[in-house]
Scaffold this motif. Structure first.
Motif, PDB file in Angstrom:
ATOM      1  N   ALA A   1      12.971   3.819   4.838  1.00 31.46           N
ATOM      2  CA  ALA A   1      13.360   4.499   3.596  1.00 31.46           C
ATOM      3  C   ALA A   1      12.209   5.314   3.018  1.00 31.46           C
ATOM      4  O   ALA A   1      12.397   6.465   2.585  1.00 31.46           O
ATOM      5  N   LEU A   2      11.006   4.738   3.010  1.00 27.43           N
ATOM      6  CA  LEU A   2       9.851   5.454   2.475  1.00 27.43           C
ATOM      7  C   LEU A   2       9.479   6.646   3.349  1.00 27.43           C
ATOM      8  O   LEU A   2       9.003   7.675   2.835  1.00 27.43           O
ATOM      9  N   ALA A   3       9.684   6.528   4.655  1.00 26.85           N
ATOM     10  CA  ALA A   3       9.377   7.650   5.553  1.00 26.85           C
ATOM     11  C   ALA A   3      10.221   8.867   5.205  1.00 26.85           C
ATOM     12  O   ALA A   3       9.762  10.013   5.304  1.00 26.85           O
ATOM     13  N   VAL A   4      11.454   8.619   4.788  1.00 26.70           N
ATOM     14  CA  VAL A   4      12.336   9.708   4.381  1.00 26.70           C
ATOM     15  C   VAL A   4      11.946  10.220   2.994  1.00 26.70           C
ATOM     16  O   VAL A   4      11.807  11.430   2.775  1.00 26.70           O
ATOM     17  N   GLU A   5      11.747   9.307   2.062  1.00 27.87           N
ATOM     18  CA  GLU A   5      11.500   9.708   0.679  1.00 27.87           C
ATOM     19  C   GLU A   5      10.134  10.359   0.475  1.00 27.87           C
ATOM     20  O   GLU A   5      10.004  11.299  -0.326  1.00 27.87           O
ATOM     21  N   LEU A   6       9.131   9.883   1.190  1.00 26.87           N
ATOM     22  CA  LEU A   6       7.766  10.369   0.965  1.00 26.87           C
ATOM     23  C   LEU A   6       7.314  11.412   1.977  1.00 26.87           C
ATOM     24  O   LEU A   6       6.153  11.822   1.963  1.00 26.87           O
ATOM     25  N   ALA A   7       8.196  11.835   2.865  1.00 28.48           N
ATOM     26  CA  ALA A   7       7.832  12.830   3.881  1.00 28.48           C
ATOM     27  C   ALA A   7       7.186  14.053   3.227  1.00 28.48           C
ATOM     28  O   ALA A   7       7.588  14.461   2.136  1.00 28.48           O
ATOM     29  N   PRO A   8       6.150  14.612   3.864  1.00 23.65           N
ATOM     30  CA  PRO A   8       5.680  14.355   5.226  1.00 23.65           C
ATOM     31  C   PRO A   8       4.696  13.188   5.383  1.00 23.65           C
ATOM     32  O   PRO A   8       4.156  12.998   6.480  1.00 23.65           O
ATOM     33  N   LEU A   9       4.415  12.453   4.300  1.00 22.30           N
ATOM     34  CA  LEU A   9       3.629  11.234   4.469  1.00 22.30           C
ATOM     35  C   LEU A   9       4.369  10.333   5.456  1.00 22.30           C
ATOM     36  O   LEU A   9       5.565  10.089   5.300  1.00 22.30           O
ATOM     37  N   ARG A  10       3.659   9.848   6.459  1.00 24.33           N
ATOM     38  CA  ARG A  10       4.302   9.005   7.472  1.00 24.33           C
ATOM     39  C   ARG A  10       4.257   7.538   7.041  1.00 24.33           C
ATOM     40  O   ARG A  10       3.266   7.078   6.465  1.00 24.33           O
ATOM     41  N   VAL A  11       5.338   6.822   7.311  1.00 23.59           N
ATOM     42  CA  VAL A  11       5.414   5.399   6.991  1.00 23.59           C
ATOM     43  C   VAL A  11       6.038   4.681   8.172  1.00 23.59           C
ATOM     44  O   VAL A  11       7.122   5.050   8.643  1.00 23.59           O
ATOM     45  N   ASN A  12       5.356   3.660   8.660  1.00 27.25           N
ATOM     46  CA  ASN A  12       5.850   2.848   9.771  1.00 27.25           C
ATOM     47  C   ASN A  12       5.697   1.371   9.447  1.00 27.25           C
ATOM     48  O   ASN A  12       5.036   0.995   8.476  1.00 27.25           O
ATOM     49  N   ALA A  13       6.295   0.546  10.277  1.00 29.17           N
ATOM     50  CA  ALA A  13       6.116  -0.904  10.186  1.00 29.17           C
ATOM     51  C   ALA A  13       5.654  -1.426  11.536  1.00 29.17           C
ATOM     52  O   ALA A  13       5.918  -0.818  12.579  1.00 29.17           O
ATOM     53  N   LEU A  14       4.963  -2.541  11.501  1.00 31.60           N
ATOM     54  CA  LEU A  14       4.514  -3.202  12.724  1.00 31.60           C
ATOM     55  C   LEU A  14       5.021  -4.639  12.678  1.00 31.60           C
ATOM     56  O   LEU A  14       4.853  -5.323  11.664  1.00 31.60           O
TER      57      LEU A  14
END
Length: 218
Positions: A141-154
């Motif tokens: 959700a954050l990857a979409v909302e904060l784009a182009p800031l990248r957000v991933n999970a591990l």
């Protein structure tokens, strides 16, 4: 890949074996690493998150390793413990995103930590499964909302990070290794390498990296 040289990396909840490994690996590649944990930062208190953002200023990467497990039979769970678990894994990262989103330099990234329990739930681990699954969904959700800031999970599997009971860990690790397709447990170095990949690959976002030796499949 983006180089870490000269980049600023903030590690939240980074006092664990994985956090120490990640900090050391990033520093060896030229990053300036800021590590915070309790009592310096209380993820249940938004004012401390706001103050941290003001103190850190601009940055390139943020990793949230914070966790506060609420394990045990669901019929015996303490409500406050459940809230603390969600504060660490879900609500805290939301507030970190709120206060740090505008401070990332171009090419920046956030990495949240999920866990194999979300894909392989077990009795007594219902809260862990729920919070880890929520962290993975939050990254999308954050990857979409904060784009182009990248957000991933591990999502790590069972890792020999110093967090397991020394008296019983050898037997437990042997059982896990026998079951895992990789036929071993993880190390802090395994997780750190994947974390650095998630931070520095400019075409990776909205993804959960499963670094679990195939444990979620076994």
């Amino acid at each position: 890949m983006t180089t870490l040289n000269g980049k600023t990396l903030l590690i939240v909840g980074g006092k664990s074996g994985i956090g120490r490994q990640l900090a050391g690996d990033a520093e060896s590649q030229g990053a300036q690493v800021i590590t915070v944990g309790r009592p310096e930062l209380d993820l249940t208190d938004e004012s401390t998150i706001r103050a941290l953002a003001e103190r850190v200023g601009d940055l390139d990467y943020l990793v949230s390793l914070a966790a506060d497990p609420a394990n045990g039979p669901v019929t015996e769970l303490d409500r406050d413990a459940v809230h603390r678990a969600f504060d660490a894994k879900v609500i805290g990262p939301i507030l970190l995103a709120k206060h740090f989103a505008s401070r990332f330099r171009p090419g920046g990234a956030i990495l949240l930590f999920s866990g194999v329990a979300a894909w392989r739930p077990a009795p007594g681990r219902s809260v862990m499964a729920a919070t880890n699954a929520a962290a993975a969904t939050l990254a999308q959700a954050l990857a979409v909302e904060l784009a182009p800031l990248r957000v991933n999970a591990l999502s790590p599997g069972i890792v020999d990070s110093g967090a397991w009971d020394e008296a019983s860990k050898d037997t437990f690790f042997a059982t896990v290794a026998q079951r895992n397709p990789a036929r071993r447990v993880g190390t802090a170095a395994d997780i750190s390498a994947a974390a650095l990949l998630a931070l520095t690959n400019p075409f990776l976002t909205g993804t959960t990296l499963h670094v679990d030796g195939g444990g979620r499949l076994a």
